[in-house]
Design a protein around this motif. Structure first.
Motif, PDB file in Angstrom:
ATOM      1  N   SER A 202      41.021  32.578  32.460  1.00 35.22           N
ATOM      2  CA  SER A 202      42.428  32.094  32.655  1.00 35.22           C
ATOM      3  C   SER A 202      42.109  30.790  33.558  1.00 35.22           C
ATOM      4  CB  SER A 202      42.013  33.151  33.522  1.00 35.22           C
ATOM      5  OG  SER A 202      41.350  33.786  34.599  1.00 35.22           O
TER       6      SER A 202
ATOM      7  N   THR B 215      48.144  40.704  38.558  1.00 36.93           N
ATOM      8  CA  THR B 215      46.448  40.959  38.953  1.00 36.93           C
ATOM      9  C   THR B 215      46.545  42.479  39.113  1.00 36.93           C
ATOM     10  OG1 THR B 215      43.940  40.787  39.380  1.00 36.93           O
ATOM     11  CG2 THR B 215      46.243  39.754  40.279  1.00 36.93           C
TER      12      THR B 215
ATOM     13  N   LYS C 287      43.708  42.540  41.447  1.00 29.24           N
ATOM     14  CA  LYS C 287      42.873  42.668  41.947  1.00 29.24           C
ATOM     15  C   LYS C 287      42.441  41.367  43.256  1.00 29.24           C
ATOM     16  CE  LYS C 287      39.623  45.456  40.127  1.00 29.24           C
ATOM     17  NZ  LYS C 287      40.754  46.568  40.091  1.00 29.24           N
TER      18      LYS C 287
ATOM     19  N   ARG D 238      40.840  38.039  41.828  1.00 31.95           N
ATOM     20  CA  ARG D 238      41.301  37.255  40.590  1.00 31.95           C
ATOM     21  C   ARG D 238      42.779  36.964  40.809  1.00 31.95           C
ATOM     22  NH1 ARG D 238      37.756  37.538  37.307  1.00 31.95           N
ATOM     23  NH2 ARG D 238      36.998  39.876  36.605  1.00 31.95           N
TER      24      ARG D 238
ATOM     25  N   ASN E 228      42.879  32.449  39.409  1.00 25.76           N
ATOM     26  CA  ASN E 228      44.310  32.681  38.809  1.00 25.76           C
ATOM     27  C   ASN E 228      44.762  31.093  39.494  1.00 25.76           C
ATOM     28  OD1 ASN E 228      44.095  34.232  36.898  1.00 25.76           O
ATOM     29  ND2 ASN E 228      45.703  35.867  37.850  1.00 25.76           N
TER      30      ASN E 228
END
Length: 106
Positions: A31, A51, A53, A56, A60
């Motif tokens: 990602s 997202t 979360k 995450r 990112n």
């Protein structure tokens, strides 16, 4: 969804595998590599990853620290251009509604 059918899904994962391998070589996750590549396409590209979360989101955001060489950018572009997407995007009933002409106003 035809692209996720048992016969098509494994074929469509080929690009994911290529991106994952390039990411591993770079020491990042797929990602992050993908978001970094998108941002490298120009100032008029704004990736908006979704997202739910926090971990995450942090992952990112790590894409901002990934610097790609021109060669790496070209490798990713080549993989994307050579990807053979198997299966239609939608089932036939939904595909029939795509790309329809708007009725003329009376």
């Amino acid at each position: 969804m035809p692209r996720f059918s048992p016969e098509n899904f494994p074929k469509n994962l080929k690009l994911v595998g290529q991106i994952t391998e390039l990411a591993k070589k770079k020491g990042v996750v797929a990602s992050q590599l993908t978001l970094s590549w998108l941002m490298a396409q120009g100032d008029d590209i704004f990736p908006i990853p979704g997202t739910t979360k926090v971990n995450r989101l942090k992952e990112n955001l790590g894409s901002l620290d990934v610097n790609l060489s021109k060669d790496e950018e070209q490798q990713i572009r080549k993989a994307c251009e050579e990807a053979d997407v198997s299966g239609e995007r939608y089932v036939p009933q939904l595909m029939a509604q795509c790309y329809a002409d708007t009725p003329a106003l009376k």
